[in-house]
Design an enzyme around this catalytic site. Sequence first.
Site, PDB file in Angstrom:
ATOM      1  N   GLY A  31      16.626  -3.551   0.676  1.00  0.00           N
ATOM      2  CA  GLY A  31      16.476  -3.586  -0.781  1.00  0.00           C
ATOM      3  C   GLY A  31      15.656  -4.779  -1.243  1.00  0.00           C
ATOM      4  O   GLY A  31      14.951  -5.398  -0.450  1.00  0.00           O
ATOM      5  N   ALA A  32      15.773  -5.093  -2.559  1.00  0.00           N
ATOM      6  CA  ALA A  32      14.894  -6.091  -3.193  1.00  0.00           C
ATOM      7  C   ALA A  32      13.452  -5.725  -2.841  1.00  0.00           C
ATOM      8  O   ALA A  32      12.693  -6.538  -2.309  1.00  0.00           O
ATOM      9  CB  ALA A  32      15.250  -7.513  -2.772  1.00  0.00           C
ATOM     10  N   GLY A  36       5.294  -4.377   0.078  1.00  0.00           N
ATOM     11  CA  GLY A  36       5.331  -4.229   1.534  1.00  0.00           C
ATOM     12  C   GLY A  36       6.195  -3.037   1.928  1.00  0.00           C
ATOM     13  O   GLY A  36       5.784  -2.169   2.717  1.00  0.00           O
ATOM     14  N   HIS A  37       7.398  -2.975   1.354  1.00  0.00           N
ATOM     15  CA  HIS A  37       8.284  -1.841   1.628  1.00  0.00           C
ATOM     16  C   HIS A  37       7.619  -0.531   1.191  1.00  0.00           C
ATOM     17  O   HIS A  37       7.681   0.484   1.888  1.00  0.00           O
ATOM     18  CB  HIS A  37       9.604  -1.973   0.860  1.00  0.00           C
ATOM     19  CG  HIS A  37      10.436  -3.165   1.241  1.00  0.00           C
ATOM     20  ND1 HIS A  37      10.655  -4.211   0.381  1.00  0.00           N
ATOM     21  CD2 HIS A  37      11.115  -3.463   2.373  1.00  0.00           C
ATOM     22  CE1 HIS A  37      11.439  -5.100   0.960  1.00  0.00           C
ATOM     23  NE2 HIS A  37      11.735  -4.669   2.176  1.00  0.00           N
ATOM     24  N   GLN A  61      23.615  -8.626  10.745  1.00  0.00           N
ATOM     25  CA  GLN A  61      22.390  -9.266  11.231  1.00  0.00           C
ATOM     26  C   GLN A  61      22.155 -10.641  10.622  1.00  0.00           C
ATOM     27  O   GLN A  61      21.140 -11.276  10.899  1.00  0.00           O
ATOM     28  CB  GLN A  61      21.168  -8.371  11.016  1.00  0.00           C
ATOM     29  CG  GLN A  61      20.716  -8.231   9.575  1.00  0.00           C
ATOM     30  CD  GLN A  61      19.625  -7.186   9.438  1.00  0.00           C
ATOM     31  OE1 GLN A  61      19.853  -5.986   9.616  1.00  0.00           O
ATOM     32  NE2 GLN A  61      18.422  -7.629   9.139  1.00  0.00           N
ATOM     33  N   GLY A 150       7.604  -2.656   9.541  1.00  0.00           N
ATOM     34  CA  GLY A 150       6.532  -3.578   9.167  1.00  0.00           C
ATOM     35  C   GLY A 150       6.241  -4.575  10.277  1.00  0.00           C
ATOM     36  O   GLY A 150       7.159  -5.121  10.892  1.00  0.00           O
TER      37      GLY A 150
HETATM   38  P1  AMP Z   1      13.714  -5.729   5.064  1.00  0.00           P
HETATM   39  O1  AMP Z   1      14.098  -5.145   3.743  1.00  0.00           O
HETATM   40  O2  AMP Z   1      13.264  -7.161   4.972  1.00  0.00           O
HETATM   41  O3  AMP Z   1      14.755  -5.489   6.124  1.00  0.00           O
HETATM   42  O4  AMP Z   1      12.427  -4.943   5.530  1.00  0.00           O
HETATM   43  C1  AMP Z   1      12.431  -3.548   5.659  1.00  0.00           C
HETATM   44  C2  AMP Z   1      11.146  -3.115   6.321  1.00  0.00           C
HETATM   45  O5  AMP Z   1      10.029  -3.527   5.525  1.00  0.00           O
HETATM   46  C3  AMP Z   1      10.939  -3.765   7.704  1.00  0.00           C
HETATM   47  O6  AMP Z   1      10.389  -2.804   8.588  1.00  0.00           O
HETATM   48  C4  AMP Z   1       9.976  -4.876   7.402  1.00  0.00           C
HETATM   49  O7  AMP Z   1       9.200  -5.267   8.517  1.00  0.00           O
HETATM   50  C5  AMP Z   1       9.118  -4.241   6.325  1.00  0.00           C
HETATM   51  N1  AMP Z   1       8.427  -5.262   5.547  1.00  0.00           N
HETATM   52  C6  AMP Z   1       8.974  -6.366   4.968  1.00  0.00           C
HETATM   53  N2  AMP Z   1       8.030  -7.116   4.367  1.00  0.00           N
HETATM   54  C7  AMP Z   1       6.848  -6.476   4.573  1.00  0.00           C
HETATM   55  C8  AMP Z   1       5.486  -6.744   4.218  1.00  0.00           C
HETATM   56  N3  AMP Z   1       5.159  -7.826   3.524  1.00  0.00           N
HETATM   57  N4  AMP Z   1       4.548  -5.876   4.609  1.00  0.00           N
HETATM   58  C9  AMP Z   1       4.861  -4.760   5.319  1.00  0.00           C
HETATM   59  N5  AMP Z   1       6.125  -4.446   5.691  1.00  0.00           N
HETATM   60  C10 AMP Z   1       7.098  -5.294   5.336  1.00  0.00           C
END
Ligand code: AMP
Length: 283
Positions: A31-32, A36-37, A61, A150
Site C-alpha cells: 500500500g501507500a 512505481g507500484h 517482514q 520492481g
Molecule cells: P512495496 O509496497 O514496497 O512492498 O512494493 C511493492 C512492489 O512495488 C515491489 O515489487 C516493489 O519492488 C515495487 N516497487 C516499489 N517501489 C518501486 C519503484 N519506485 N519503481 C518500481 N517498482 C517499485
Amino acid sequence: MIVFRKAANAGEWCADMREEGLSIGFVPTMGALHRGHISLVEEARRRCDVVVASIFVNPTQFNNAGDLENYPVTLESDQSMLRSAGCDAVFIPTVQEVYPDGQQAGRVEVDLGYIGACLEAEHRPGHFEGVMQVVKRLLDVVNPDKLLLGRKDYQQCLVIRRMVEAYKLPVEVVQCPTVREADGLAMSSRNIRLSPGARREAAEIYRALQAICRDWREHGPHHLTKIYTDKLNAFPQIDVEYLEITDSESLRPISAWSEAGSAVVFAAVWAGGVRLIDNATIY
Ligand code: AMP
C-alpha cells in the site's frame, strides 16, 4: 474493481477467471501506492487478461517494530489509483486472514545461500523469510500466471525467483524498472516520511549511483564505494548503511571488474532517520 477481504473469496474469483481461460497478472504491495507500484499494474495490464493487486502491510517482514508502526497507510487513494490503472481486483486482507494459524505458521524453508545472507538480509535479519512467507501465501491464493516485481527491490526479486524455483510454482516472475522522481530519487512509500531537507538530500543517493555507473572504468570497485560513501556521508542528514558493488547474480562483492560478467551497485541509506534503498546496474 472488486475488493476482496477474504482469501477464500479472492481465491474463488481467481479460479473462476482461470477456468474462463483468462491469464492473471499479480502485483503484491504494502500500500501507500505511488507511480512505481502503478507501473507494475500497467505492465500486468499489458501482459495479462486480468490484473489482481494486493495491499497488505506484512508484519513478518519487519525487523523493526517502529518501522512497522510508522508504515504509511493510504487505503482510499490506493484503491482509486488501482482503479484508474485498470486493476480488476484487489485483495486487502487482515493479518488474521493471512496468518490464521499465527505468524509463525507457514514459514517457508528455502536455502537461499549467499543471497539470503548479504546486503538487506544481513542488515534486516528475518526480512526475506517474512517476504517469502507472505508472497508464498498470496501466490497460493491468487495462483497467477505472472508475478510483477520492481527492480528497486533487486535482491527481493532474486529471493522470490529462488523461492518460485524451489517450490516449482507455475508462475513467471517479471522484473519491472525502477520509477523515479524528477530528481532521480527512487519512488518509495517511505518517501512521504522525509522532511523537506532530508528529501532534498535523498536525491544524492541516485546521483552517487549514476556517477558510479559513469566513472567505473577509472577506479576499482572498493575505491569507488569508499569515495561515494564519504561523499554521501558529507551531507548532514545522510548516513550510509552500505554501498556495495556486487556480481548481479551471486550478489558476491567484487574487488576487480573482471570478477563479474555484470555488476550492480546497491545502496541502503538513512536520510533524516528514514531508511531508503536503491540500486543501479553498472554493466
Ligand atoms: P512495496 O509496497 O514496497 O512492498 O512494493 C511493492 C512492489 O512495488 C515491489 O515489487 C516493489 O519492488 C515495487 N516497487 C516499489 N517501489 C518501486 C519503484 N519506485 N519503481 C518500481 N517498482 C517499485
